[in-house]
Design a protein around this motif. Structure first.
Motif, PDB file in Angstrom:
ATOM      1  N   PRO A   1       0.747  -1.281   0.054  1.00 34.24           N
ATOM      2  CA  PRO A   1      -0.021  -0.124  -0.077  1.00 34.24           C
ATOM      3  C   PRO A   1       0.967   1.366   0.122  1.00 34.24           C
ATOM      4  O   PRO A   1       0.343   2.215  -0.396  1.00 34.24           O
ATOM      5  CB  PRO A   1      -0.617  -0.147   1.231  1.00 34.24           C
ATOM      6  N   ALA A   2       2.097   1.151   0.350  1.00 33.96           N
ATOM      7  CA  ALA A   2       2.880   2.284   0.512  1.00 33.96           C
ATOM      8  C   ALA A   2       3.339   2.820  -1.042  1.00 33.96           C
ATOM      9  O   ALA A   2       3.880   3.716  -1.279  1.00 33.96           O
ATOM     10  CB  ALA A   2       4.413   1.978   1.083  1.00 33.96           C
ATOM     11  N   GLY A   3       2.978   1.995  -2.258  1.00 31.04           N
ATOM     12  CA  GLY A   3       3.329   2.189  -3.440  1.00 31.04           C
ATOM     13  C   GLY A   3       4.816   1.792  -3.914  1.00 31.04           C
ATOM     14  O   GLY A   3       5.301   2.327  -4.724  1.00 31.04           O
ATOM     15  N   MET A   4       5.453   0.986  -2.990  1.00 27.54           N
ATOM     16  CA  MET A   4       6.678   0.630  -3.588  1.00 27.54           C
ATOM     17  C   MET A   4       6.844  -1.039  -3.478  1.00 27.54           C
ATOM     18  O   MET A   4       6.359  -1.581  -2.331  1.00 27.54           O
ATOM     19  CB  MET A   4       7.595   0.913  -2.360  1.00 27.54           C
ATOM     20  N   HIS A   5       7.272  -1.639  -4.682  1.00 29.44           N
ATOM     21  CA  HIS A   5       6.729  -3.057  -4.828  1.00 29.44           C
ATOM     22  C   HIS A   5       8.179  -3.692  -5.329  1.00 29.44           C
ATOM     23  O   HIS A   5       9.199  -3.034  -5.640  1.00 29.44           O
ATOM     24  CB  HIS A   5       5.802  -3.121  -5.875  1.00 29.44           C
TER      25      HIS A   5
END
Length: 562
Positions: free
Chosen positions: A377-381
Motif C-alpha cells: 500500500p505504500a506504493g513501493m513493490h
C-alpha cells in the motif's frame, strides 16, 4: 535466429531466401540526439561533465565537461518547433527542486505538484527520463499532448490543450537546481520517404505460428502471386493456419538513415538488403517493434515474414526518417485496430498483494519461472526469484499488470510492473566465499540454496526462509520512506565466510554508507560503520558486506533508494 542450409537450398522459397543474411539488428536511435552544448544557455545555466548529489542534498556538485546542462530559475529552451514532434531527455533534481516543463501551448507541468507525477519520480540526485509526444493544431485547432511518459510509465495521453503562447518546450527550476542531458527529438512532418517500385511478390505456405522461417520454407506451397502493397489479407480463402513470405523492391527517395516499424498480430520479421533489421518475434497488434537501416537512394530488397498465430491477425510496416511521421507501406485493411482489451491490473490498496508468476528479466532469453512479486500500500513493490533468492526489480507507482497471466489462455504467464522500475543484479544476495576475491556466481543450484517457504505477518507482508550452505536464512523486504529495506538473518554454521553483495555495476560513492548505482539509476544505503569491501571483478564493481556470525547467528541490512 540461425538460417539453416536446408532453408537456403529449399525449392519452396529459395529465391526469397537467397539474399537473406542473419546479422544483428541495427542499433535503435529513434530520436536523434542534440548536443546540450548547442542549446542557448540563459543566465544561471552552465555546461558540466558530471553532477553529484545525495537524496537529501539541496545543491549539485559538478565536474568540468560539456555533456550536461545545470541551472535554476531561468527557463532553458529544449526545443522550438512548428511541427509535430517527439522528444526525450534525462533530468536530475535536487531535494528542494520545483521543476516546471512548459509545452508549446504555454501550459506548465509541475513535477513536484501534479497529481500524477510525484509518485513515479525517483529520489533527488537520480537521473529520470521524460518523454513527450506532441501534435500541433489537432482537433478544432488545439494542440494535443499525445503522450507524456515519466520513467517508462505513460501518465498522460490524448490531452487536448488550449492556447498557443510559446511554440517552445522549456524547463525551469523555481527553487532548487536541475540538470539535463541526453536531449533527443524528432519532428514529425507527413512526408513520403519511400515507395514500392514494383508489385510485392508473396508465397503462402501451409501452417501457422511458425517461429523459424527455415521450417516455414519446407511447408507445402498454397499460393504465389503479387500485391500492390504489403497485405496479410492475400491469404483470404486459405486455411486458417498459414505463413506468408513477402518480397519487394522499396525505392528510397534519398540516401540516409531510415527507421522501420513492424506491427503484427502473429509472428513476423523484416530484412532489408539481406540484413536482419527486425528479428522474428511473436506479438499482438499494438505492440510494434522497430529497427534502423542506412540506405542509398534507389531500390532496395525488402523481405517480410508473417506467420499467423492465435492472436487476431494483422500486418503493418511503416518507414520514416528524422523529421517525418511513419509512412505506411501496407494496405489499410492489413492492419486493423487492436481489439480493446482492458488491462488486468492488481493494486495493493488496503493490504499487500502477493503474486507468484513468471518474470522476464531484460537481456535474458529465458523466463524466471519461480518468482514472487509483492505489492505494498505504500506504493513501493518488488519481485524476488525464489530459485536464486535474487531481488530482480523494484518499482514505485501502481503494482502489477497481470493481463498476460490471466487474459484468455495466459500463455506467457508473465507479470509486469505498472510503475517506474529499477532492475537489480539478478543473482543471489548472499553467498559463502572462501576468500574475498572469489567471483560471485551467476547462479546457484539446489544443493547450495533451498527455498523452504514463506510466512505472512499480520500486516500481510512475507518473510522468506531458505537454506544456504548449512545455514538457515530468513529474509524480509519492507518499504520505509523512500526505500525498500532488505534484512537477511542467518542461523547455523555456514561452511565458509558469508558475504552479502549489496550492489554490482558502476558504483559511485556519494557519502559514507551511500552509493549511487549504474549512472545514478538508484542508491544503496547501509550502516556507515559497516566494513564494506569495494572490489573489481571481470570489469564490474561490486560492494560486499561481510556477515558477522556470533553464537550461530548473524544479520545484514541495506536499503534500495529510488
Amino acid at each position: 535466429m540461425i538460417v539453416s542450409r536446408k532453408w537456403l537450398l529449399g525449392s519452396v522459397a529459395a529465391g526469397w531466401l537467397s539474399s537473406v543474411a542473419v546479422t544483428p539488428a541495427h542499433a535503435q536511435a529513434d530520436l536523434p540526439m542534440t548536443s546540450v552544448a548547442q542549446l542557448t544557455r540563459p543566465a544561471g545555466w552552465q555546461l558540466v561533465g558530471a553532477v553529484a548529489a545525495g537524496p537529501g542534498s539541496g545543491s549539485l556538485k559538478t565536474q568540468p565537461g560539456t555533456t550536461i546542462l545545470t541551472g535554476t530559475r531561468e527557463p532553458l529552451t529544449l526545443l522550438k518547433s512548428s511541427d509535430d514532434f517527439r522528444m526525450r531527455f534525462d533530468v536530475l533534481m535536487t531535494a528542494n527542486s520545483d521543476v516546471l516543463l512548459t509545452l508549446p501551448s504555454g501550459q506548465p507541468i509541475s513535477f513536484a505538484h501534479s497529481l500524477d507525477l510525484p509518485r513515479l519520480m525517483k529520489a533527488p540526485g537520480l537521473w529520470q527520463t521524460v518523454e513527450v509526444w506532441y501534435r500541433m493544431g489537432g482537433p478544432k485547432g488545439n494542440d494535443v499532448l499525445e503522450k507524456l511518459v515519466l520513467n517508462g510509465v505513460t501518465v498522460r495521453e490524448g490531452q487536448v490543450l488550449s492556447g498557443r503562447n510559446a511554440n517552445a518546450v522549456t524547463l525551469t527550476d523555481a527553487n532548487g537546481t536541475v540538470a539535463v542531458r541526453n536531449v533527443g527529438f524528432r519532428t514529425m512532418m507527413p512526408r513520403d520517404v519511400a515507395r514500392w517500385s514494383s508489385p510485392v511478390s508473396y508465397t503462402i505456405v501451409e501452417g501457422g505460428y511458425i517461429q523459424d522461417p527455415a521450417e516455414a520454407a519446407r511447408k507445402k506451397v498454397l499460393k504465389k502471386d503479387t500485391t500492390a502493397m504489403l497485405n496479410y489479407e492475400v491469404a483470404y480463402g486459405q486455411p486458417r493456419q498459414y505463413t506468408i513470405l513477402f518480397d519487394g523492391k522499396l525505392n528510397a527517395l534519398q540516401a540516409g538513415d531510415y527507421q522501420f516499424e513492424l506491427n503484427q498480430g502473429g509472428v513476423a520479421a523484416l530484412w532489408v538488403d539481406g540484413k536482419e533489421v527486425i528479428p522474428v518475434s511473436h506479438r499482438e497488434l499494438g505492440q510494434p517493434s522497430t529497427g534502423n537501416a542506412t540506405l542509398t537512394a534507389g531500390p532496395h530488397d525488402v523481405k517480410v515474414y508473417f506467420s499467423r498465430s492465435w492472436f487476431r491477425p494483422g500486418l503493418g510496416l511503416f518507414v520514416s526518417q528524422a523529421g517525418t511521421r511513419p509512412q505506411p507501406l501496407h494496405a489499410l485493411a492489413s492492419l486493423p485496430e487492436p481489439d480493446p482489451v482492458g488491462a488486468i491490473s492488481v493494486q495493493a490498496k488496503a493490504r499487500p498483494e502477493l503474486i507468484r508468476s513468471f518474470v522476464q528479466v531484460p537481456g535474458e532469453a529465458k523466463k524466471r519461472t519461480h518468482s514472487l512479486s509483492v505489492g505494498t500500500p505504500a506504493g513501493m513493490h518488488y519481485t524476488l526469484d525464489l530459485n536464486q533468492m535474487a531481488l530482480l526489480q523494484a518499482w514505485k507507482g501502481d503494482f502489477a499488470n497481470a493481463t498476460e497471466m490471466w487474459y484468455e489462455r495466459g500463455e506467457p504467464q508473465l507479470l509486469s510492473p505498472l510503475g517506474a522500475t529499477v532492475h537489480l543484479p539478478a543473482q543471489t544476495a548472499l553467498m559463502t566465499l572462501t576468500d574475498e576475491n572469489v567471483t560471485w556466481p551467476d547462479s546457484v543450484d539446489e544443493n547450495t540454496l533451498q527455498y523452504k517457504g514463506l510466512v505472512v505477518d499480520k500486516a500481510g507482508m512475507p518473510t522468506i526462509e531458505y537454506g544456504l550452505a548449512g545455514a538457515t536464512v530468513t529474509e524480509t523486504i519492507r518499504p520505509e520512506g523512500d526505500a525498500l529495506v532488505r534484512t537477511l538473518s542467518l542461523k547455523g554454521e555456514p561452511k565458509a565466510a558469508v558475504y552479502c553483495r549489496v550492489a554490482a555495476g558502476a558504483l559511485e560513492e556519494v557519502e559514507k554508507g551511500l552509493y549511487a548505482i549504474n549512472d545514478r539509476r538508484y542508491y544503496v544505503r547501509f550502516d556507515p560503520k559497516a566494513k564494506v569491501k569495494l572490489r573489481q571483478v571481470a570489469g564490474k564493481q561490486e560492494l560486499l558486506l561481510p556477515v558477522a556470525m556470533k553464537n550461530g547467528s548473524g544479520s545484514v541490512q541495506y536499503s534500495i533508494v529510488f
